[in-house]
Design a protein around this motif. Sequence first.
Motif, PDB file in Angstrom:
ATOM      1  N   HIS A   4      44.958  60.591  37.353  1.00  0.00           N
ATOM      2  CA  HIS A   4      45.557  60.168  36.089  1.00  0.00           C
ATOM      3  C   HIS A   4      46.938  60.793  35.971  1.00  0.00           C
ATOM      4  N   PHE A  42      48.972  56.249  33.794  1.00  0.00           N
ATOM      5  CA  PHE A  42      48.689  55.545  35.045  1.00  0.00           C
ATOM      6  C   PHE A  42      47.361  56.022  35.624  1.00  0.00           C
ATOM      7  N   VAL A  43      46.593  55.084  36.134  1.00  0.00           N
ATOM      8  CA  VAL A  43      45.393  55.431  36.894  1.00  0.00           C
ATOM      9  C   VAL A  43      45.639  54.995  38.335  1.00  0.00           C
ATOM     10  N   LEU A  44      45.625  55.953  39.251  1.00  0.00           N
ATOM     11  CA  LEU A  44      45.886  55.655  40.664  1.00  0.00           C
ATOM     12  C   LEU A  44      44.609  55.838  41.475  1.00  0.00           C
ATOM     13  N   ASN A  45      44.318  54.868  42.326  1.00  0.00           N
ATOM     14  CA  ASN A  45      43.216  55.020  43.275  1.00  0.00           C
ATOM     15  C   ASN A  45      43.777  55.413  44.620  1.00  0.00           C
ATOM     16  N   VAL A  46      43.326  56.555  45.126  1.00  0.00           N
ATOM     17  CA  VAL A  46      43.852  57.068  46.384  1.00  0.00           C
ATOM     18  C   VAL A  46      42.710  57.093  47.397  1.00  0.00           C
ATOM     19  N   GLU A  47      42.994  56.616  48.604  1.00  0.00           N
ATOM     20  CA  GLU A  47      41.948  56.612  49.634  1.00  0.00           C
ATOM     21  C   GLU A  47      42.423  57.275  50.916  1.00  0.00           C
ATOM     22  N   LEU A  49      42.602  60.440  51.895  1.00  0.00           N
ATOM     23  CA  LEU A  49      43.300  61.727  51.887  1.00  0.00           C
ATOM     24  C   LEU A  49      42.328  62.823  51.464  1.00  0.00           C
ATOM     25  N   GLN A  57      50.566  64.526  47.223  1.00  0.00           N
ATOM     26  CA  GLN A  57      51.181  63.193  47.109  1.00  0.00           C
ATOM     27  C   GLN A  57      51.304  62.760  45.648  1.00  0.00           C
ATOM     28  N   ILE A  58      50.247  63.009  44.877  1.00  0.00           N
ATOM     29  CA  ILE A  58      50.279  62.571  43.474  1.00  0.00           C
ATOM     30  C   ILE A  58      51.344  63.368  42.712  1.00  0.00           C
ATOM     31  N   HIS A  60      54.171  64.486  43.969  1.00  0.00           N
ATOM     32  CA  HIS A  60      55.439  63.830  44.329  1.00  0.00           C
ATOM     33  C   HIS A  60      55.617  62.520  43.566  1.00  0.00           C
ATOM     34  N   ILE A  61      54.581  61.714  43.595  1.00  0.00           N
ATOM     35  CA  ILE A  61      54.659  60.396  42.957  1.00  0.00           C
ATOM     36  C   ILE A  61      54.940  60.551  41.463  1.00  0.00           C
ATOM     37  N   VAL A  65      58.649  59.352  41.350  1.00  0.00           N
ATOM     38  CA  VAL A  65      58.623  57.888  41.265  1.00  0.00           C
ATOM     39  C   VAL A  65      58.351  57.429  39.829  1.00  0.00           C
ATOM     40  N   LEU A  66      57.336  58.017  39.198  1.00  0.00           N
ATOM     41  CA  LEU A  66      56.913  57.497  37.898  1.00  0.00           C
ATOM     42  C   LEU A  66      57.711  58.077  36.729  1.00  0.00           C
TER      43      LEU A  66
ATOM     44  N   TYR B  30      53.699  55.853  50.540  1.00  0.00           N
ATOM     45  CA  TYR B  30      52.444  56.303  49.925  1.00  0.00           C
ATOM     46  C   TYR B  30      51.385  55.212  50.060  1.00  0.00           C
ATOM     47  N   SER B  32      48.406  55.415  50.928  1.00  0.00           N
ATOM     48  CA  SER B  32      47.041  55.793  50.523  1.00  0.00           C
ATOM     49  C   SER B  32      46.732  55.394  49.088  1.00  0.00           C
ATOM     50  N   VAL B  33      47.776  55.086  48.331  1.00  0.00           N
ATOM     51  CA  VAL B  33      47.540  54.650  46.951  1.00  0.00           C
ATOM     52  C   VAL B  33      47.196  53.166  46.981  1.00  0.00           C
ATOM     53  N   LYS B  34      45.913  52.860  46.789  1.00  0.00           N
ATOM     54  CA  LYS B  34      45.425  51.496  46.980  1.00  0.00           C
ATOM     55  C   LYS B  34      45.489  50.667  45.711  1.00  0.00           C
ATOM     56  N   ASP B  35      45.525  51.324  44.582  1.00  0.00           N
ATOM     57  CA  ASP B  35      45.515  50.567  43.331  1.00  0.00           C
ATOM     58  C   ASP B  35      46.160  51.398  42.229  1.00  0.00           C
ATOM     59  N   VAL B  36      46.946  50.726  41.398  1.00  0.00           N
ATOM     60  CA  VAL B  36      47.569  51.401  40.248  1.00  0.00           C
ATOM     61  C   VAL B  36      47.333  50.530  39.010  1.00  0.00           C
ATOM     62  N   ARG B  37      46.895  51.155  37.934  1.00  0.00           N
ATOM     63  CA  ARG B  37      46.809  50.456  36.648  1.00  0.00           C
ATOM     64  C   ARG B  37      47.706  51.213  35.685  1.00  0.00           C
ATOM     65  N   GLN B  38      48.545  50.468  34.957  1.00  0.00           N
ATOM     66  CA  GLN B  38      49.418  51.135  33.998  1.00  0.00           C
ATOM     67  C   GLN B  38      48.989  50.824  32.575  1.00  0.00           C
TER      68      GLN B  38
END
Lengths: 80, 80
Positions: A4, A42-47, A49, A57-58, A60-61, A65-66, B30, B32-38
């Motif tokens: 999150h 934001f909800v990020l799905n990470v696979e 790692l 990574q999150i 950094h992102i 980025v965000l 990045y 590894s980030v497979k999905d993002v919801r904002q």
Amino acid sequence: MKAHVWVMPKRTVLDPQGQTIQHALSGLGYASVKDVRQGKFFVLNVEGLSRDEAQKQIEHISKEVLTNPVIEESRFEIVE
Amino acid sequence: MKAHVWVMPKRTVLDPQGQTIQHALSGLGYASVKDVRQGKFFVLNVEGLSRDEAQKQIEHISKEVLTNPVIEESRFEIVE
């Protein structure tokens, strides 16, 4: 893994969206709401790692980025 | 008193902003980030109400003002 990320306008920065909502609420009878700040979530799905790599990574992102570091601040959380 | 409100696109609704971010992240390395919801995140300052009254008002505000129930869902939390 899920992360999150919250991105909010800095305290020192005006938040016109939040102010507009506060005024609208006041007009709708919710005068007890004295201040509103609006940010992004934001909800990020990470696979694929490890938790440590995901953490890095999150971070950094979130920061690079965000978030626009001039006017925004962020925090993040690995949730599962 | 402070309340936090999260408003997210429903799971069944496309989230073009989130998708755009996911693509951008992928292009930045990045993958590894497979999905993002904002979604949106609100911090509300409430004054002059008991905790129970605040709970009721914030519930109304979350559901009926800050959320479009056709495409969004929300949750809230009284934090202090």
